[in-house]
Design a protein around this motif. Structure first.
Motif, PDB file in Angstrom:
ATOM      1  N   UNK A  72       0.805  -1.068  -0.031  1.00  0.00           N
ATOM      2  CA  UNK A  72      -0.015   0.143  -0.027  1.00  0.00           C
ATOM      3  C   UNK A  72       1.030   1.321   0.072  1.00  0.00           C
ATOM      4  N   UNK A  73       0.508   2.157  -0.429  1.00  0.00           N
ATOM      5  CA  UNK A  73       1.261   3.727  -0.626  1.00  0.00           C
ATOM      6  C   UNK A  73       0.993   4.215   0.655  1.00  0.00           C
ATOM      7  N   UNK A  74       2.187   4.450   1.562  1.00  0.00           N
ATOM      8  CA  UNK A  74       2.071   5.196   2.463  1.00  0.00           C
ATOM      9  C   UNK A  74       2.563   6.552   2.414  1.00  0.00           C
ATOM     10  N   UNK A  75       1.943   7.475   2.710  1.00  0.00           N
ATOM     11  CA  UNK A  75       2.480   8.877   2.431  1.00  0.00           C
ATOM     12  C   UNK A  75       1.934   9.867   3.754  1.00  0.00           C
ATOM     13  N   UNK A  76       2.927  10.663   4.384  1.00  0.00           N
ATOM     14  CA  UNK A  76       2.460  11.579   5.192  1.00  0.00           C
ATOM     15  C   UNK A  76       2.649  13.066   4.709  1.00  0.00           C
ATOM     16  N   UNK A  77       1.765  13.961   5.375  1.00  0.00           N
ATOM     17  CA  UNK A  77       1.907  15.214   4.733  1.00  0.00           C
ATOM     18  C   UNK A  77       1.559  16.017   6.002  1.00  0.00           C
ATOM     19  N   UNK A  78       2.051  17.359   5.748  1.00  0.00           N
ATOM     20  CA  UNK A  78       1.556  18.373   7.027  1.00  0.00           C
ATOM     21  C   UNK A  78       0.101  18.787   6.879  1.00  0.00           C
ATOM     22  N   UNK A  79      -0.486  19.705   7.923  1.00  0.00           N
ATOM     23  CA  UNK A  79      -1.738  20.071   7.713  1.00  0.00           C
ATOM     24  C   UNK A  79      -1.946  21.009   6.667  1.00  0.00           C
ATOM     25  N   UNK A  90      -1.588   8.906   5.352  1.00  0.00           N
ATOM     26  CA  UNK A  90      -2.389   8.567   4.497  1.00  0.00           C
ATOM     27  C   UNK A  90      -2.005   6.872   4.012  1.00  0.00           C
ATOM     28  N   UNK A  91      -2.907   5.979   4.045  1.00  0.00           N
ATOM     29  CA  UNK A  91      -2.368   4.746   3.445  1.00  0.00           C
ATOM     30  C   UNK A  91      -3.551   4.360   2.239  1.00  0.00           C
ATOM     31  N   UNK A  92      -2.809   4.178   1.001  1.00  0.00           N
ATOM     32  CA  UNK A  92      -3.823   4.209   0.056  1.00  0.00           C
ATOM     33  C   UNK A  92      -3.538   2.774  -0.799  1.00  0.00           C
ATOM     34  N   UNK A  93      -4.729   1.995  -1.305  1.00  0.00           N
ATOM     35  CA  UNK A  93      -4.579   0.760  -1.756  1.00  0.00           C
ATOM     36  C   UNK A  93      -5.233   0.892  -3.244  1.00  0.00           C
ATOM     37  N   UNK A  94      -4.556   0.526  -4.023  1.00  0.00           N
ATOM     38  CA  UNK A  94      -4.841   0.470  -5.480  1.00  0.00           C
ATOM     39  C   UNK A  94      -6.141  -0.642  -5.539  1.00  0.00           C
ATOM     40  N   UNK A  95      -7.205  -0.069  -5.840  1.00  0.00           N
ATOM     41  CA  UNK A  95      -8.416  -1.127  -5.974  1.00  0.00           C
ATOM     42  C   UNK A  95      -8.565  -1.074  -7.604  1.00  0.00           C
ATOM     43  N   UNK A  96      -8.024  -0.888  -8.465  1.00  0.00           N
ATOM     44  CA  UNK A  96      -8.263  -1.180  -9.902  1.00  0.00           C
ATOM     45  C   UNK A  96      -8.855  -2.528 -10.225  1.00  0.00           C
ATOM     46  N   UNK A  97      -7.744  -3.463  -9.492  1.00  0.00           N
ATOM     47  CA  UNK A  97      -8.298  -5.118  -9.912  1.00  0.00           C
ATOM     48  C   UNK A  97      -9.554  -5.223  -9.396  1.00  0.00           C
ATOM     49  N   UNK A  98     -10.120  -4.847  -8.158  1.00  0.00           N
ATOM     50  CA  UNK A  98     -11.268  -5.010  -7.634  1.00  0.00           C
ATOM     51  C   UNK A  98     -12.511  -4.507  -8.278  1.00  0.00           C
TER      52      UNK A  98
END
Ligand code: ADP
Length: 376
Positions: free
Chosen positions: A35-42, A130-138
């Protein structure tokens, strides 16, 4: 005192080592994640970007870190970021939010994203992870399922339409065959030929009944089964059906046992007659040589109950649930007895349309009693 110093510094070193170890473990989890794990400021500035994020959005870590998160948000979805940051500022998590992001080469990536607040050591919210999962296949699988479902639905509709049409087409020549047989029967004088003609007429009747059942199935599927309800004595109806069937099946003894002398009910008499005929013909067909059949009639506060009892082959207990399903027949149960497996399905549909109930009690080798109840 001198002894305490090394011990204290050792403690600090151990604590540092532990925290470094924890950091190392966390960092390898983030690096290995699919899963893509990204952090960001406010303010939305990206502060970390793991290898899965590189793979998903095509930006190298150096290209993404320091940029605003809108780097990967399609223009028409930019207001989603305001919503997400609003939730984070209030200390809330955004769970499994399904959306679309855009990669460096312009590819739209459908993702399911979970965003949580990042707190500093004082508990203050300083950013978001932010944890993002690619759901294209689903999504592709879901679309494929929906497409297949629609295809099956259309085929089913076509099949029902076909059954309806074919039944009509079959009925017309059958009616003329019946007519010609009647003419022949008036012309033919010898007994042997009359016997053959009678047999032919019986077969025409059987095919006619099967076609009528098929037509009824297609009417039910199309929601076009009409009920013409009226007030009538169901005891008299049962007695008439018994008389007719007993006349045609002389080897059987069909007894009517009723707790009352009359039983007036409001229903469609032709459809109820059809149900009683179905149950009684089944009792005869699956009698296994046991000639005794009993029809029970009981009038209770909640309605009229009719039971058709035979001492025939019975039904295996694991098949009782399916017995009223369309086209269902008990396998290898009754070799030599042909049928389409629609009589009980039609009976159930008719009874349910009257807000009644139909069920069976049966024991293999001992016999079955099919009951139905019609409300008063
Ligand atoms: P059909 O008898 O034409 O196959 P039905 O819908 O009337 O269709 O019955 C479905 C199945 O239930 C039958 O194939 C038979 O296996 C079983 N069945 C129905 N009535 C009886 C009965 N009285 N005794 C034993 N089995 C029965």
């Amino acid at each position: 005192m001198e002894n305490e110093r090394p011990a204290y510094s050792q403690l600090v070193t151990t604590a540092l080592n532990l925290s470094e170890q924890k950091q190392a473990i966390l960092s390898s989890i983030i690096t290995a994640s699919d899963d893509a794990i990204i952090s960001k400021t406010l303010q939305g500035v990206i502060t970390s970007w793991n290898p899965a994020a590189v793979k998903m959005f095509d930006y190298a870590e150096t290209e993404a870190v320091g940029q605003h998160i809108s780097l990967i948000i399609p223009k028409d979805r930019i207001e989603e970021e305001t919503f997400i940051i609003g939730e984070i500022e209030r200390g809330n998590r955004v769970d499994h939010f399904e959306t679309i992001r855009v990669s460096k080469n312009g590819k739209m990536v459908p993702i399911s994203v979970t965003v949580s607040p990042i707190l500093d050591s004082m508990g203050k919210i300083i950013g978001a992870s932010k944890i993002a999962r690619d759901i294209s296949e689903r999504l592709i699988a879901q679309e494929e399922n929906a497409r297949l479902y629609e295809q099956v639905r259309l085929l089913n509709e076509k099949k029902d339409e076909f059954i309806g049409l074919a039944s009509h087409e079959l009925k017309t020549p059958l009616t003329s065959i019946h007519g010609y047989l009647q003419i022949l029967s008036r012309m033919v004088k010898d007994e042997r030929s009359q016997g053959f003609l009678e047999k032919a007429r019986q077969q025409v009747k059987r095919v006619n009944a099967l076609i009528s059942d098929l037509l009824d199935v297609s009417k039910i599927e199309a929601g076009k089964l009409q009920l013409n309800s009226e007030r009538f004595d169901i005891l008299k109806l049962a007695a008439d059906v018994i008389e007719m069937l007993a006349h045609n099946n002389k080897k059987f003894t069909i007894t009517l046992k009723s707790s009352v002398k009359e039983a007036f009910t409001t229903a469609d008499p032709h459809r109820i007659e059809q149900v009683i005929i179905n149950l009684l013909t089944n009792a005869i067909r699956y009698a296994d040589g046991n000639p005794q059949i009993t029809v029970h009639l009981d009038l209770k506060d909640d309605g009229v109950f009719i039971g058709v009892e035979d001492s025939g082959i019975g039904i295996p207990s694991d098949k009782l649930e399916d017995i009223f399903s369309k086209f269902f027949r008990v396998n290898n149960h009754s070799p030599g007895i042909s049928g389409l497996g629609i009589g009980l399905y039609l009976s159930q549909e008719i009874i349910l349309r009257h807000n009644g109930l139909i069920w069976v009690e049966s024991e293999i080798g001992k016999g079955s009693t099919f009951w139905f109840k019609l409300p008063n």
